[in-house]
Design an enzyme around this catalytic site. Structure first.
Site, mmCIF file in Angstrom:
data_model
loop_
_atom_site.group_PDB
_atom_site.id
_atom_site.type_symbol
_atom_site.label_atom_id
_atom_site.label_comp_id
_atom_site.label_asym_id
_atom_site.label_seq_id
_atom_site.Cartn_x
_atom_site.Cartn_y
_atom_site.Cartn_z
ATOM 1 N N CYS A 1 0.819 -1.208 0.000
ATOM 2 C CA CYS A 1 0.000 0.000 0.000
ATOM 3 C C CYS A 1 0.859 1.267 0.000
ATOM 4 O O CYS A 1 0.388 2.328 -0.405
ATOM 5 C CB CYS A 1 -0.964 -0.006 1.179
ATOM 6 S SG CYS A 1 -0.213 -0.311 2.780
ATOM 7 N N HIS A 2 2.118 1.157 0.407
ATOM 8 C CA HIS A 2 2.996 2.327 0.408
ATOM 9 C C HIS A 2 3.266 2.841 -1.001
ATOM 10 O O HIS A 2 3.691 3.975 -1.174
ATOM 11 C CB HIS A 2 4.322 2.012 1.121
ATOM 12 C CG HIS A 2 5.101 0.892 0.522
ATOM 13 N ND1 HIS A 2 4.825 -0.439 0.821
ATOM 14 C CD2 HIS A 2 6.124 0.874 -0.360
ATOM 15 C CE1 HIS A 2 5.668 -1.211 0.153
ATOM 16 N NE2 HIS A 2 6.468 -0.439 -0.581
#
Length: 162
Positions: free
Chosen positions: A122-123
């Site tokens: 998700c980063h």
């Protein structure tokens, strides 16, 4: 569910496995987490995470076992796994890829609910103009992960490995 905690460059990182694969990850120590995993899958996950943080692994091979989330959240999490190492997409781009250009905020909510951060990356989802916003582990950790991947990707390309 079996929790293991490891030291990483972004602080303690806890990871959970079940019989199907990695089912959770958490920034910090989870109560009851052990430092020496007893089962093979947990050992593999820890080894892959250590290799990732050392810049030696660009793609996780351990199975992921997530049994929760709405259909939309699960679709966002699948999209995350398609973003290449050192790549980035905006929340809006992910929303458009899912066929709902107006769902950028919903993509952000799904990112925040990602049960397996780092392994499900998700980063790699950022705000418009590559602005660093919205990361459950804190923006310093998001920045570190993106910079780690960019550095490793650059070094690999210099060596002709990328």
């Amino acid at each position: 569910m079996r929790w293991t905690v490891l030291d990483s460059p972004i602080g303690e990182f806890s990871v959970a496995t079940d019989d199907g694969g990695v089912c959770g990850a958490h920034f910090g120590r989870v109560e009851g987490a052990v430092t020496a995993p007893a089962d093979e899958l947990s050992r593999r996950v820890v080894a892959e995470l250590r290799a990732y943080f050392a810049g030696e692994l660009t793609e996780f091979a351990v199975p992921v076992s997530v049994r929760r989330g709405s259909d939309f959240e699960r679709a966002v999490w699948r999209e995350m796994t398609l973003i290449p190492y050192a790549g980035m997409l905006t929340y809006g781009e992910v929303a458009r890829q899912l066929g709902d250009p107006g769902a950028a905020r919903a993509v952000g909510v799904a990112c925040n609910r990602n049960p397996v951060p780092v392994i499900v990356p998700c980063h790699r989802i950022v705000g418009a103009g590559s602005k660093l916003i919205g990361f459950g582990g804190g923006l310093d950790r998001k920045r570190f992960l993106l910079e780690l991947e960019a550095r490793v990707d650059f070094e690999r390309s210099l060596l002709g490995l990328g």
